[in-house]
Design a protein around this motif. Structure first.
Motif, PDB file in Angstrom:
ATOM      1  N   SER A   1       0.807  -1.218   0.000  1.00  0.00           N
ATOM      2  CA  SER A   1       0.000   0.000   0.000  1.00  0.00           C
ATOM      3  C   SER A   1       0.844   1.273   0.000  1.00  0.00           C
ATOM      4  CB  SER A   1      -0.949   0.003   1.193  1.00  0.00           C
ATOM      5  OG  SER A   1      -0.191  -0.014   2.388  1.00  0.00           O
ATOM      6  N   GLU A   2       2.141   1.143  -0.288  1.00  0.00           N
ATOM      7  CA  GLU A   2       2.955   2.350  -0.435  1.00  0.00           C
ATOM      8  C   GLU A   2       4.078   2.108  -1.435  1.00  0.00           C
ATOM      9  OE1 GLU A   2       4.290   3.178   3.637  1.00  0.00           O
ATOM     10  OE2 GLU A   2       6.319   2.749   2.969  1.00  0.00           O
ATOM     11  N   ALA A   3       4.624   3.213  -1.909  1.00  0.00           N
ATOM     12  CA  ALA A   3       5.708   3.128  -2.884  1.00  0.00           C
ATOM     13  C   ALA A   3       6.648   4.300  -2.670  1.00  0.00           C
ATOM     14  CB  ALA A   3       5.143   3.167  -4.303  1.00  0.00           C
ATOM     15  N   ARG A   4       7.868   4.134  -3.143  1.00  0.00           N
ATOM     16  CA  ARG A   4       8.840   5.221  -3.138  1.00  0.00           C
ATOM     17  C   ARG A   4       9.298   5.411  -4.579  1.00  0.00           C
ATOM     18  NH1 ARG A   4       9.854   6.479   2.028  1.00  0.00           N
ATOM     19  NH2 ARG A   4       9.562   4.845   3.548  1.00  0.00           N
TER      20      ARG A   4
ATOM     21  N   GLN B   1      -5.912   8.484  -6.016  1.00  0.00           N
ATOM     22  CA  GLN B   1      -6.108   8.412  -4.564  1.00  0.00           C
ATOM     23  C   GLN B   1      -4.855   7.961  -3.820  1.00  0.00           C
ATOM     24  OE1 GLN B   1      -9.799   6.496  -3.390  1.00  0.00           O
ATOM     25  NE2 GLN B   1     -10.811   7.159  -5.257  1.00  0.00           N
ATOM     26  N   PHE B   2      -3.708   8.564  -4.168  1.00  0.00           N
ATOM     27  CA  PHE B   2      -2.462   8.320  -3.450  1.00  0.00           C
ATOM     28  C   PHE B   2      -2.059   9.610  -2.741  1.00  0.00           C
ATOM     29  CE2 PHE B   2      -0.530   4.906  -6.507  1.00  0.00           C
ATOM     30  CZ  PHE B   2      -1.559   4.033  -6.191  1.00  0.00           C
ATOM     31  N   GLN B   3      -1.633   9.486  -1.501  1.00  0.00           N
ATOM     32  CA  GLN B   3      -1.079  10.628  -0.774  1.00  0.00           C
ATOM     33  C   GLN B   3       0.405  10.738  -1.148  1.00  0.00           C
ATOM     34  OE1 GLN B   3      -1.783  10.715   3.488  1.00  0.00           O
ATOM     35  NE2 GLN B   3       0.326  11.398   3.793  1.00  0.00           N
ATOM     36  N   VAL B   4       0.869  11.964  -1.392  1.00  0.00           N
ATOM     37  CA  VAL B   4       2.257  12.201  -1.797  1.00  0.00           C
ATOM     38  C   VAL B   4       2.998  12.939  -0.694  1.00  0.00           C
ATOM     39  CG1 VAL B   4       3.760  13.296  -3.509  1.00  0.00           C
ATOM     40  CG2 VAL B   4       1.526  12.421  -4.213  1.00  0.00           C
ATOM     41  N   ASP B   5       4.111  12.372  -0.247  1.00  0.00           N
ATOM     42  CA  ASP B   5       4.986  13.042   0.711  1.00  0.00           C
ATOM     43  C   ASP B   5       6.354  13.198   0.068  1.00  0.00           C
ATOM     44  OD1 ASP B   5       3.198  13.127   3.003  1.00  0.00           O
ATOM     45  OD2 ASP B   5       3.448  10.951   3.080  1.00  0.00           O
ATOM     46  N   VAL B   6       6.895  14.413   0.092  1.00  0.00           N
ATOM     47  CA  VAL B   6       8.241  14.639  -0.452  1.00  0.00           C
ATOM     48  C   VAL B   6       9.244  14.233   0.621  1.00  0.00           C
ATOM     49  CG1 VAL B   6       9.869  16.363  -1.314  1.00  0.00           C
ATOM     50  CG2 VAL B   6       7.451  16.507  -1.950  1.00  0.00           C
ATOM     51  N   ARG B   7      10.083  13.268   0.293  1.00  0.00           N
ATOM     52  CA  ARG B   7      11.094  12.776   1.227  1.00  0.00           C
ATOM     53  C   ARG B   7      12.409  13.540   1.074  1.00  0.00           C
ATOM     54  NH1 ARG B   7       8.553  11.178   5.099  1.00  0.00           N
ATOM     55  NH2 ARG B   7       7.540   9.173   5.054  1.00  0.00           N
TER      56      ARG B   7
ATOM     57  N   THR C   1       1.398   6.864  -0.547  1.00  0.00           N
ATOM     58  CA  THR C   1       0.585   5.979   0.273  1.00  0.00           C
ATOM     59  C   THR C   1      -0.778   5.841  -0.382  1.00  0.00           C
ATOM     60  OG1 THR C   1       1.717   6.860   2.218  1.00  0.00           O
ATOM     61  CG2 THR C   1      -0.262   5.555   2.604  1.00  0.00           C
ATOM     62  N   ARG C   2      -1.214   4.616  -0.547  1.00  0.00           N
ATOM     63  CA  ARG C   2      -2.503   4.349  -1.174  1.00  0.00           C
ATOM     64  C   ARG C   2      -3.613   4.636  -0.181  1.00  0.00           C
ATOM     65  NH1 ARG C   2      -5.370  -0.782  -1.591  1.00  0.00           N
ATOM     66  NH2 ARG C   2      -6.924  -0.523  -3.210  1.00  0.00           N
ATOM     67  N   LEU C   3      -4.536   5.517  -0.562  1.00  0.00           N
ATOM     68  CA  LEU C   3      -5.659   5.871   0.301  1.00  0.00           C
ATOM     69  C   LEU C   3      -6.926   5.141  -0.108  1.00  0.00           C
ATOM     70  CD1 LEU C   3      -5.033   9.726   0.425  1.00  0.00           C
ATOM     71  CD2 LEU C   3      -4.315   8.011   2.087  1.00  0.00           C
ATOM     72  N   GLY C   4      -6.919   4.557  -1.280  1.00  0.00           N
ATOM     73  CA  GLY C   4      -8.109   3.883  -1.822  1.00  0.00           C
ATOM     74  C   GLY C   4      -7.918   3.801  -3.318  1.00  0.00           C
ATOM     75  N   GLY C   5      -8.973   3.596  -4.043  1.00  0.00           N
ATOM     76  CA  GLY C   5      -8.864   3.576  -5.505  1.00  0.00           C
ATOM     77  C   GLY C   5      -8.053   2.400  -6.011  1.00  0.00           C
ATOM     78  N   ALA C   6      -7.191   2.678  -6.967  1.00  0.00           N
ATOM     79  CA  ALA C   6      -6.435   1.644  -7.674  1.00  0.00           C
ATOM     80  C   ALA C   6      -5.427   0.941  -6.768  1.00  0.00           C
ATOM     81  CB  ALA C   6      -5.694   2.271  -8.851  1.00  0.00           C
TER      82      ALA C   6
ATOM     83  N   LEU D   1       0.406  -0.808  -7.846  1.00  0.00           N
ATOM     84  CA  LEU D   1       1.103  -0.911  -9.132  1.00  0.00           C
ATOM     85  C   LEU D   1       0.288  -0.280 -10.258  1.00  0.00           C
ATOM     86  CD1 LEU D   1       3.645  -1.995 -10.509  1.00  0.00           C
ATOM     87  CD2 LEU D   1       2.485  -4.187 -10.778  1.00  0.00           C
ATOM     88  N   GLU D   2      -0.995  -0.621 -10.318  1.00  0.00           N
ATOM     89  CA  GLU D   2      -1.882  -0.078 -11.359  1.00  0.00           C
ATOM     90  C   GLU D   2      -1.994   1.445 -11.241  1.00  0.00           C
ATOM     91  OE1 GLU D   2      -6.602   0.168 -12.220  1.00  0.00           O
ATOM     92  OE2 GLU D   2      -5.898  -1.659 -11.246  1.00  0.00           O
ATOM     93  N   GLY D   3      -2.135   1.940 -10.018  1.00  0.00           N
ATOM     94  CA  GLY D   3      -2.252   3.381  -9.796  1.00  0.00           C
ATOM     95  C   GLY D   3      -0.987   4.130 -10.184  1.00  0.00           C
ATOM     96  N   LEU D   4       0.171   3.564  -9.841  1.00  0.00           N
ATOM     97  CA  LEU D   4       1.447   4.181 -10.230  1.00  0.00           C
ATOM     98  C   LEU D   4       1.548   4.301 -11.743  1.00  0.00           C
ATOM     99  CD1 LEU D   4       4.222   2.577  -8.003  1.00  0.00           C
ATOM    100  CD2 LEU D   4       3.923   4.998  -8.454  1.00  0.00           C
ATOM    101  N   ILE D   5       1.209   3.229 -12.433  1.00  0.00           N
ATOM    102  CA  ILE D   5       1.277   3.227 -13.902  1.00  0.00           C
ATOM    103  C   ILE D   5       0.339   4.292 -14.472  1.00  0.00           C
ATOM    104  CG2 ILE D   5       0.750   1.885 -15.986  1.00  0.00           C
ATOM    105  CD1 ILE D   5       1.689  -0.621 -14.328  1.00  0.00           C
ATOM    106  N   ARG D   6      -0.911   4.313 -13.991  1.00  0.00           N
ATOM    107  CA  ARG D   6      -1.886   5.293 -14.493  1.00  0.00           C
ATOM    108  C   ARG D   6      -1.424   6.725 -14.244  1.00  0.00           C
ATOM    109  NH1 ARG D   6      -7.074   3.097 -12.157  1.00  0.00           N
ATOM    110  NH2 ARG D   6      -7.365   5.236 -11.483  1.00  0.00           N
ATOM    111  N   ALA D   7      -0.926   6.980 -13.024  1.00  0.00           N
ATOM    112  CA  ALA D   7      -0.499   8.347 -12.685  1.00  0.00           C
ATOM    113  C   ALA D   7       0.718   8.770 -13.512  1.00  0.00           C
ATOM    114  CB  ALA D   7      -0.177   8.432 -11.198  1.00  0.00           C
ATOM    115  N   LEU D   8       1.698   7.892 -13.635  1.00  0.00           N
ATOM    116  CA  LEU D   8       2.912   8.263 -14.388  1.00  0.00           C
ATOM    117  C   LEU D   8       2.620   8.385 -15.884  1.00  0.00           C
ATOM    118  CD1 LEU D   8       5.672   6.221 -12.501  1.00  0.00           C
ATOM    119  CD2 LEU D   8       5.175   8.679 -12.349  1.00  0.00           C
TER     120      LEU D   8
END
Length: 145
Positions: free
Chosen positions: A84-87, A109-115, A125-130, A133-140
């Motif tokens: 449920s999270e990615a970097r 529906q991903f929360q973005v934090d700048v590290r 962080t995945r909040l819901g939705g996709a 992996l699928e959400g990352l692909i769609r967003a990018l």
């Protein structure tokens, strides 16, 4: 240069899905050579037509290839995907627009934090939705010019 993609879940072609080692090696060889999202989608469709619906590990394999290619065009150096999270880490010479990134990830529906600001490193962080992996692909994909 393709992005380095690490998944914490299986991404491979199972023996139960493609029994022939030759056919499996052919798919792996072709997939690693592809540098275009449409070509990856076409190969995925061909594999689905030949062997049936993709099991989760095979779907993840194609998703990983897609992230490698799309990430490369956006200056992404590495992507680490967990349940449920990615970097996402960008190359030092990349100049991503944070506003566009935030909007694209908000859309799935991903929360973005700048590290880290330079080079840019994001924690998603995945909040819901996709699924992650699928959400990352769609967003990018939405960010590719």
């Amino acid at each position: 240069m393709p992005a380095d993609v690490t998944l914490d879940f299986p991404s491979y072609l199972p023996d139960e899905y493609i029994a022939s080692q030759e056919a499996k090696l052919d798919v792996y060889r072709r997939l690693t050579a592809l540098r275009d999202p449409q070509a990856i989608e076409a190969l995925k469709g061909e594999v689905r037509d030949r062997f049936g619906a993709l099991p989760a590990p095979a779907d993840a394999l194609f998703g990983s290839a897609m992230l490698r290619v799309i990430g490369a065009s956006l200056g992404v150096e590495g992507v680490l995907v967990r349940a449920s999270e990615a970097r996402v880490t960008f190359r030092a010479d990349a100049v991503p627009r944070l506003k566009g990134l935030s909007a694209a990830f908000h859309g799935v529906q991903f929360q973005v934090d700048v590290r880290r600001a330079q080079p840019l490193a994001l924690k998603l962080t995945r909040l819901g939705g996709a699924e992650m992996l699928e959400g990352l692909i769609r967003a990018l994909k939405a960010l590719v010019p």
